[in-house]
Structure formats: C-alpha cells, structure tokens
Design an enzyme around this catalytic site. Sequence first.
Site, PDB file in Angstrom:
ATOM      1  N   ARG A  38     -20.380   4.934   0.622  1.00 28.63           N
ATOM      2  CA  ARG A  38     -18.923   5.046   0.517  1.00 28.63           C
ATOM      3  C   ARG A  38     -18.465   6.444   0.097  1.00 28.63           C
ATOM      4  NH1 ARG A  38     -16.290   1.210  -3.081  1.00 28.63           N
ATOM      5  NH2 ARG A  38     -14.774   0.516  -1.563  1.00 28.63           N
TER       6      ARG A  38
ATOM      7  N   ASP B 223      -6.231   4.491  -2.099  1.00 29.31           N
ATOM      8  CA  ASP B 223      -6.877   3.192  -2.302  1.00 29.31           C
ATOM      9  C   ASP B 223      -6.063   2.038  -1.735  1.00 29.31           C
ATOM     10  OD1 ASP B 223      -8.642   1.327  -3.148  1.00 29.31           O
ATOM     11  OD2 ASP B 223      -8.021   1.332  -5.245  1.00 29.31           O
TER      12      ASP B 223
ATOM     13  N   GLU C 274     -15.790   5.254 -10.235  1.00 33.58           N
ATOM     14  CA  GLU C 274     -15.340   4.236 -11.183  1.00 33.58           C
ATOM     15  C   GLU C 274     -16.494   3.733 -12.061  1.00 33.58           C
ATOM     16  OE1 GLU C 274     -13.270   1.403  -8.633  1.00 33.58           O
ATOM     17  OE2 GLU C 274     -11.511   2.715  -8.629  1.00 33.58           O
TER      18      GLU C 274
ATOM     19  N   GLU D  92     -13.255   1.778   6.492  1.00 39.86           N
ATOM     20  CA  GLU D  92     -13.205   0.626   5.591  1.00 39.86           C
ATOM     21  C   GLU D  92     -11.758   0.192   5.439  1.00 39.86           C
ATOM     22  OE1 GLU D  92     -15.305   1.038   1.820  1.00 39.86           O
ATOM     23  OE2 GLU D  92     -13.956  -0.380   0.848  1.00 39.86           O
TER      24      GLU D  92
ATOM     25  N   TRP E  85      -4.912   6.644 -12.624  1.00 39.69           N
ATOM     26  CA  TRP E  85      -4.782   5.191 -12.556  1.00 39.69           C
ATOM     27  C   TRP E  85      -3.373   4.774 -12.962  1.00 39.69           C
ATOM     28  CZ3 TRP E  85      -9.737   2.291 -14.731  1.00 39.69           C
ATOM     29  CH2 TRP E  85     -10.827   2.587 -13.892  1.00 39.69           C
TER      30      TRP E  85
ATOM     31  N   GLU F 119      -5.187  -6.687  -2.232  1.00 37.93           N
ATOM     32  CA  GLU F 119      -5.174  -6.245  -3.627  1.00 37.93           C
ATOM     33  C   GLU F 119      -3.828  -5.664  -4.039  1.00 37.93           C
ATOM     34  OE1 GLU F 119      -8.267  -3.413  -4.404  1.00 37.93           O
ATOM     35  OE2 GLU F 119      -7.480  -2.888  -6.385  1.00 37.93           O
TER      36      GLU F 119
ATOM     37  N   GLU G 237     -14.209  -9.916  -7.252  1.00 35.56           N
ATOM     38  CA  GLU G 237     -13.310  -8.811  -7.586  1.00 35.56           C
ATOM     39  C   GLU G 237     -12.278  -8.672  -6.467  1.00 35.56           C
ATOM     40  OE1 GLU G 237     -15.140  -5.442  -9.280  1.00 35.56           O
ATOM     41  OE2 GLU G 237     -13.375  -4.179  -9.109  1.00 35.56           O
ATOM     42  N   ARG G 238     -11.033  -8.685  -6.859  1.00 35.71           N
ATOM     43  CA  ARG G 238      -9.909  -8.605  -5.903  1.00 35.71           C
ATOM     44  C   ARG G 238      -9.942  -9.768  -4.912  1.00 35.71           C
ATOM     45  NH1 ARG G 238      -7.630  -5.585  -9.606  1.00 35.71           N
ATOM     46  NH2 ARG G 238      -8.764  -3.662  -9.957  1.00 35.71           N
TER      47      ARG G 238
END
Length: 776
Positions: free
Chosen positions: A382, A424, A349, A446, A603, A452, A225-226
Amino acid sequence: MPRPISPMRVPPESRRAPLARGLCAAMTAAYLLMGGTARADSLPPTVAAAPPAEDGYRLWLRYVPVEQPWRSRYRASASEWVGAEPEGAARTGGAAPSPTLRAAQAELLRGLSGLLGAAPRAAAEVTEDGAILLGTPRSSALLASLRLDLHALGAEGYLIRTTTIQGHRATAIAANTDIGVLYGTFAFLRLLETRKPIGHLDITASPKIRRRVLDHWDNLNGTVERGYAGDSLWKWETLPEHLSQRYTDYARACASIGINGVVLNNVNATPFILTPLYLGKVAALAGVLRSYGIRVYLSVPFSTPVTLGKLESADPLDPRVQAWWNAKVAEIYRAIPDFGGFLMKANSEGQPGPEDYHRTQAEGANLLARALAPHQGIVMWRAFVYTTSGHSEDRARQAYDTFRPLDGKFADNVLVQVKNGPIDFQPREPFHPLFGAMPHTNLMLELQVTKEYLGQRTSIVYLGPLFEEALRADTWVRGRGSTVARVTDGSLYGEPLTAIAGVANIGSDRNWCGSIFNQANWYAFGRLAWDPDLPARRIAEEWVRMTFSNDRRFVAPVVKMMMGSREAAVDYMTPLGLASQMAGTHFGPGPWMAPAGGIPADWTSTYYSRADAAGIGFDRTATGSNAVAQYSAHLAAQYGNAATCPESLLLWFHHLSWDYRLRSGHTLWDSLVLHYDRGVASVRQARETWSTLSPYIDAERYRLTADFLAIQEKDAEWWRNASIAYFQSISHRPLPAGAAPPPDTLAHYEAFCIPYLEGSPGNRPACPPADVPVPR
Ligand code: GCV
C-alpha cells in the site's frame, strides 16, 4: 405516505391445477435454496401475488419467478441442458467435472428452476430446440465439435452464443476454463434476471483487470474495522471444522460479479494469522473459495519475523529475515497451493515497516516479493504511507513524495496499491497523483466499498458514481485519455500484472452489508473491476432489477435516487472540495475538530478546511503546499488556477475569500450554504420517492430502507446545521436569502458526540461521559 401492501390472494387448493402445484413446489425449493425467509406456513410466491417477505440474504441472486410473457420466451430457450456430466445421462469418456464446473451447472439449474419454475431437462445430447450447452472444449466433446473461436477470451472470459447444435437451436455458454464457464453462467442468468431477450445471443466478455480483490478489514477477534454489517463473516473459532453455508454463498456472490481474490484479514494485521493454527483455518476457507475461482491473500505485519520468528530484526536486507520469509511462504503454499500473496500496510498509522530500518518501501516490498516469486505469489504494497516521512504541512503530498522516486525499483510481482484519492476515501477527492506518475511500476487502485466517511451503515449512498469518477479521471500524463482506469488495467503502460481492490462492506448481518442499498456498492465494485468502462447508471439499473423488481415504475425512480445519492452526501458533508470534516468516529460533522491532546494535526478537520476570517480552503498551489505540482502539467495549470479549477475541487486546491465569486455569481460563502441545503433537499426527495414505492417490493426490505432514509434525513440536517453554525462563526457572513438559520447554537453541536459506533477500532468511547444533547 407508504401504501400498505395488499394481502396475497391464493385460490383454494382444489382450484389450483396440478401443474401449478408442481410450479409452486419448484419455486419454493428454489426460494429456500438461497435462504429465503418463506415460513413453513406461508405459501410460495406466485407471479401475481404481492412479493413475499425477504431479508436481503439472497442479494442480487434471488432467481424469483419471471412473469409472463417472459417466462414462455425464456422457457423456449431453456428446454434442456447439456453439461460435462448431465445427471441421469452420464457421458462416457468425458473428464469428471471440476468443482468449478459443477458449481456452474448447479448455478444454472438453481437459477433456471427459480426463474422459470422448473429445471430444464438434463441431456447428454441436444435433442430439442432451446438447449443450453455449457462447458469448455476439454470438458465437453460436443462443445469442442462446434470449433468456437475462444482464443480471445483468455483465462477468465466467456462466450454466450445462440447457435445450431445437432440440428437444434441452442445456446452455448463456452470458455477456455471452468471459471470462464461459471462467469458465463452468471452472465446468462443476469440476462433473465434483468429481462433481456435471450433468443439471439452473441456475447463475449473477459475481464480487463487480472486481480479483482476484496480487502476485508476483519480482525481475528471477530470485529471489523470500518465494518457496518455486524461482526466478521469469518468465524475463526469454528474453523477449520465448520464451513458455514455463508462462505459458499459469499463465494457465489463474488463470482457472480467476477471477484477473484479475497484478502481475509485487516491491513492493521496481527502476526497470529501466520501461525500454523490460523493457516489451517485459512486453508479451509481457501478450499471453499477455490471452487468459485477465488484465491485468498493475507495481510501481514512487516515485523512478523521478530514477533513470530523471534529474530532480532525485520530488516529487509538481512539474509536471516529473507530466509524466515522464504520458509514461511513455503509453509503457506504447502497448505494453500494457489495462495495469492500478501497485502502490506507499512509505516502507516503505527504499523511497522522498512523505514524503521532506514530502508525504502521498495526494499520492503521486494523482500516479500522474493519469497513469493517462486510460487507465483504477489505483493500488494500500500502507498497509504504518511507517518514517518514528515510533511505535516500537507499530508496529501506524502505518498507521492515517498513512492514516486522509487518508480522502477519494485519487483515484477509487486503492485503498489494506491487509494483513489491522496487523503483517505473522502466523499470527494481529486484522483491520487501517483496514477500515471509511476510508468515502471505496477499500480493498483484501492477503492472503499464500506462507507467509512459516507454515512456508514444507514445512509443510502450509491458509490457507483464515485468509483466511475475515480476510474475516468484523466491524468493527462500521455495526453487526453490517460485515465486512472487505463493505468489500472495496464493499457496505458502495458504492464501485465494488473489489479484492483475494494475494501469490503460485508459482515455477519443476515443481509450481508448492513443495509440493502449497501449491497449495491459490493455489486458495483465487482462489475467495475471486471470492466472499468461500465457506466455506473447501467450497473445501478442491473442491480435494482435483480435485487428488487423489473417493474419500470420502480426501477426508474430508484436508479435516479441512487445516481443522485453520492452527490447529495458531498453536498451536505463536504461541498466544493472540502474534505475530512467528520467527527473522530468518521460519522457526523466535526468541522471544529482542532489539534489537541496529542491528536496529530492531519487527523483533525481544521487542518483541512483552513477556515479563517479571510476565507476557507487548503492552498495547494505554488503559494501553498504546491501539491498541485504532483499532477501533469496540464492538470497542474488547470487545478492551480481558481478560475479554471473544477468547482467541485475548489477548496481542495485553493484558499479563497468568503466573498470569492463562483461561476454561478454567488459568493463562496453563499454557495457553501446553498450546497448544504441542496444536499438536505436531495435526501428529503429520496425519502419522498421511496415512500411511493412500497407496492412494488416486499415489506421487510421496504421498511428497513424507509427507516434508514429517515435516519439519513436527520443526519443530513445535522451535518448542514452544524457545518453552517461553525463556519458562520468564522465567516461572520449573513445567510443567503431563504436559508434557515441552524436551530441550535454552535456550542450545542460541539457538545454532541456519539460515544460508540460500529466499526470504530478498539472499544474506547469517542467522548468522555457527558450529558450529550440531541442535535437538530
Ligand atoms: C485499516 C483510515 C481508516 C483506518 C484504516 C486506514 C487504512 O485511516 O480510518 O481505519 O485502517 O484508513 O486504510 O489503513
């Protein structure tokens, strides 16, 4: 135009001295050791010849031959080496070297053989000037006899010192632990790779942050992913039997920059990772990584007791759930005694979490923490939580509002893992307001190493300046200097458990990261995790010297290009504090993306830009969502006033008229357009710069980068044109003098969509089949 590389000139065999032949053989061996692509029919590199083909596999650990006069100087300080168990002169009575110490010794030999053309002699004692002595007081009696003060180095630090041993000039690479020796060895080799003098050394270093972790978002089906560098590095189907050489080379690269932890799998996790089948595979990987001081961690779904354990609930306060985790964790430690712990994405998510049982995030984290504590394991929990608690009026507020009230409620072995910004991983965000706001909780930072939202595989965007900006951001919670770095390294609040994570950009591509310049971001993350105060520019220079060339005619322009690259991306994508203007694939512009068809508002792009006839920007002041109040009073006042808010964050905090005057005297609208233009110009300049640099490096890496810069120029123009076309349809303002109108209509840009992009979750096309135009 790039100049062609001159062909390699090699004298006929008969004219080459025997010494040179030996040198060549050693160079070839060293070159091939790290996977260089010298073909059997090609000759080994010579110092004066054009650089041989390279494919990027060796990263910054290339160890190519050093030119004169450095070679003579370095050889004078690398005549022989004394380790724990020198080959050919075995010490008696010394403990057998650990795999980590053996790795350090092997790296020293590999590095020096490549760099100097010959391996230093192994010796049991120091017999001549220029010796290198490496080890710990425990592994080497000779080193112990030096009585070096290693106390302050701690468990991972090292010392490199020029000293006199047994009457001879020597260099000691010493540490309290074997991993410290390995880090010291890499640091020593870095000096040679970057052409620093090594004749009079007195260096001590130890990491400021304890856990320096790469988070892989790798799925068990081999996708990432990404991820923009091919498939997953981990070949689960051939584990545990087959341990690819890549795993060892990956571990070497990580250790060379001080990374000491790896989360193997995606935070969007599957319970299968905790089955005996996969735990056996994890244990095999842990076995490889362990020698390089790297622990493994796993991402796990909160619901695993239900899906795997067949319990009825995963309620963190249910004793059966606790018992299940306790037993599972004990099983893991039987297989992997130094297992690091869990990374958890909960209630985010679509992932399950404690809120499903009306429990807090802290209650969820502590459930796992209790299971891990007897084994010294930790939980990285997280804070990227934004689905269940409402707040659709401003997603930027949500993590703070969820976690801040829980300060002091997390167990000692929990770290709350906070993304650098409140949304994000955008090209630019203010720092996350949780930093500094939870004095009684271990907080870890993080960062995203994979790009991305920053051009993914192809764009050259060096993230050093972004990481530096995040770390140096001043929270002001305890007055000036209360930086995010000081929250992260524990020096602000004094917590002993400290950590930092970077979302990895590593895959199965031969060059590991999808592009050569993406390697710099892996490198920069590791270096900053070790020392958050290192300047991004210095890191870039180190990387360029090791990765490409020490020729200052190459180093200076490339470092300049790298240092400007992140700001260029901000300029052509989301200037002046705009955010999340990307298309659904997170690649390319999509400022017109509005809530429709069930896509959550947060989003979409219009949710963030709030562009209307009156102006643009998200009002996060007291008249809007008041997210600004989550910052310290000092910053809330500064950010909350458009006149004092940094212009780079203006539209993050304020909704302003298109005619609002910036400090430059330009209107907001004109300035927006000028930023887009500046971004495009910067990429053009980078391309121009690169086009002059082919004489200094190998053709393969030169070409790949040149091609990717051509793609980036197109992408930057596309961003600029599409963004201007869209925002002009709302602002109804003319373009500032000299700015070219977009060559296509807004409808044309809106119709463009790339259906498939590497790294996007799932395999669904991003758009329905259509006759997609090409944007200009
Ligand atoms: C792993 C963003 C990304 C997701 C990612 C998520 C996260 O939303 O687009 O792919 O999921 O962040 O950090 O969990």
